[in-house]
Scaffold this motif. Structure first.
Motif, mmCIF file in Angstrom:
data_model
loop_
_atom_site.group_PDB
_atom_site.id
_atom_site.type_symbol
_atom_site.label_atom_id
_atom_site.label_comp_id
_atom_site.label_asym_id
_atom_site.label_seq_id
_atom_site.Cartn_x
_atom_site.Cartn_y
_atom_site.Cartn_z
ATOM 1 N N GLU A 16 0.817 -1.215 0.000
ATOM 2 C CA GLU A 16 0.000 0.000 0.000
ATOM 3 C C GLU A 16 0.854 1.270 0.000
ATOM 4 O OE1 GLU A 16 -3.400 0.265 -0.333
ATOM 5 O OE2 GLU A 16 -3.235 -1.875 -0.734
ATOM 6 N N LEU A 17 2.082 1.168 0.481
ATOM 7 C CA LEU A 17 2.990 2.315 0.493
ATOM 8 C C LEU A 17 3.188 2.868 -0.914
ATOM 9 C CD1 LEU A 17 5.058 4.016 2.193
ATOM 10 C CD2 LEU A 17 6.755 2.346 1.482
ATOM 11 N N PHE A 18 3.128 2.010 -1.912
ATOM 12 C CA PHE A 18 3.392 2.398 -3.295
ATOM 13 C C PHE A 18 2.132 2.843 -4.046
ATOM 14 C CE2 PHE A 18 6.753 -0.257 -1.798
ATOM 15 C CZ PHE A 18 7.872 0.447 -2.192
ATOM 16 N N PHE A 19 1.040 2.943 -3.322
ATOM 17 C CA PHE A 19 -0.223 3.417 -3.892
ATOM 18 C C PHE A 19 -0.848 4.439 -2.945
ATOM 19 C CE2 PHE A 19 0.636 -0.747 -5.551
ATOM 20 C CZ PHE A 19 0.414 -0.600 -6.902
ATOM 21 N N PRO A 20 -0.151 5.563 -2.726
ATOM 22 C CA PRO A 20 -0.654 6.561 -1.776
ATOM 23 C C PRO A 20 -1.981 7.162 -2.238
ATOM 24 C CG PRO A 20 1.265 7.399 -2.954
ATOM 25 C CD PRO A 20 1.085 5.972 -3.363
ATOM 26 N N VAL A 21 -2.856 7.399 -1.275
ATOM 27 C CA VAL A 21 -4.162 7.976 -1.554
ATOM 28 C C VAL A 21 -4.149 9.423 -1.085
ATOM 29 C CG1 VAL A 21 -6.622 7.841 -1.073
ATOM 30 C CG2 VAL A 21 -5.275 5.737 -1.289
ATOM 31 N N GLY A 22 -4.388 10.326 -2.007
ATOM 32 C CA GLY A 22 -4.399 11.739 -1.671
ATOM 33 C C GLY A 22 -3.166 12.448 -2.189
ATOM 34 N N LYS A 23 -3.156 13.765 -1.936
ATOM 35 C CA LYS A 23 -2.067 14.590 -2.464
ATOM 36 C C LYS A 23 -1.380 15.410 -1.378
ATOM 37 C CE LYS A 23 -4.331 14.964 -6.909
ATOM 38 N NZ LYS A 23 -4.894 15.822 -7.927
ATOM 39 N N SER A 24 -1.706 15.134 -0.120
ATOM 40 C CA SER A 24 -1.087 15.885 0.968
ATOM 41 C C SER A 24 -0.979 15.005 2.207
ATOM 42 C CB SER A 24 -1.915 17.139 1.275
ATOM 43 O OG SER A 24 -3.210 16.764 1.707
ATOM 44 N N GLY A 25 -0.350 15.549 3.222
ATOM 45 C CA GLY A 25 -0.239 14.862 4.505
ATOM 46 C C GLY A 25 0.425 13.504 4.409
ATOM 47 N N PRO A 26 -0.255 12.469 4.940
ATOM 48 C CA PRO A 26 0.328 11.124 4.952
ATOM 49 C C PRO A 26 0.668 10.593 3.556
ATOM 50 C CG PRO A 26 -1.575 11.215 6.400
ATOM 51 C CD PRO A 26 -1.531 12.516 5.652
ATOM 52 N N ALA A 27 -0.113 10.979 2.560
ATOM 53 C CA ALA A 27 0.163 10.505 1.197
ATOM 54 C C ALA A 27 1.519 11.014 0.715
ATOM 55 C CB ALA A 27 -0.932 10.948 0.236
ATOM 56 N N LEU A 28 1.848 12.250 1.035
ATOM 57 C CA LEU A 28 3.158 12.791 0.647
ATOM 58 C C LEU A 28 4.284 12.065 1.369
ATOM 59 C CD1 LEU A 28 2.571 16.641 0.408
ATOM 60 C CD2 LEU A 28 2.923 15.014 -1.451
ATOM 61 N N ALA A 29 4.074 11.765 2.646
ATOM 62 C CA ALA A 29 5.080 11.024 3.407
ATOM 63 C C ALA A 29 5.275 9.629 2.820
ATOM 64 C CB ALA A 29 4.679 10.941 4.873
ATOM 65 N N ASP A 30 4.166 8.968 2.464
ATOM 66 C CA ASP A 30 4.254 7.637 1.854
ATOM 67 C C ASP A 30 5.002 7.686 0.526
ATOM 68 O OD1 ASP A 30 2.878 6.543 3.957
ATOM 69 O OD2 ASP A 30 1.005 6.239 2.852
ATOM 70 N N ARG A 31 4.674 8.680 -0.296
ATOM 71 C CA ARG A 31 5.363 8.817 -1.585
ATOM 72 C C ARG A 31 6.860 8.992 -1.370
ATOM 73 N NH1 ARG A 31 4.380 13.032 -4.824
ATOM 74 N NH2 ARG A 31 4.839 11.832 -6.668
ATOM 75 N N GLY A 32 7.218 9.833 -0.411
ATOM 76 C CA GLY A 32 8.632 10.061 -0.126
ATOM 77 C C GLY A 32 9.338 8.795 0.317
ATOM 78 N N GLU A 33 8.682 8.031 1.192
ATOM 79 C CA GLU A 33 9.266 6.776 1.659
ATOM 80 C C GLU A 33 9.404 5.774 0.507
ATOM 81 O OE1 GLU A 33 8.430 3.253 4.930
ATOM 82 O OE2 GLU A 33 7.366 5.168 5.136
#
Length: 92
Positions: A16-33
């Motif tokens: 799920e880390l590679f399919f972030p939902v949203g464009k801010s907050g936790p989704a940005l952190a997931d994308r970065g990771e």
């Protein structure tokens, strides 16, 4: 036959880390990771090649590239990127 997934940096990470939902907050952190994992992965080019040739994803992060249509961060056209990924995979 060599299965590149056994050498993947993400093999023990929640997909799920590679399919972030949203464009801010936790989704940005997931994308970065996810991007950080891909950056140090020895088989990132094989992951990208597999995604483009076999999976044909409509979104998600594969081989260090975000393939979501609204956020495509590909440096070239899909065909050129696939050729580059194959070259990189063939050389090591």
């Amino acid at each position: 036959m060599y299965d590149w997934r056994i050498s993947a940096e993400c093999r023990t990470v929640d997909p799920e880390l590679f399919f972030p939902v949203g464009k801010s907050g936790p989704a940005l952190a997931d994308r970065g990771e996810a991007f950080d994992l891909c950056a140090r992965c020895p088989v990132a080019s094989l992951c990208l090649t597999d995604a483009l040739e076999v999976i044909h994803p409509s979104d998600g992060i594969f081989g260090g590239y975000d393939l979501a249509p609204e956020r495509v961060h590909l440096p070239r056209s899909g065909a050129a990127l696939l050729r580059r990924a194959k070259r990189v995979a063939a050389t090591g």
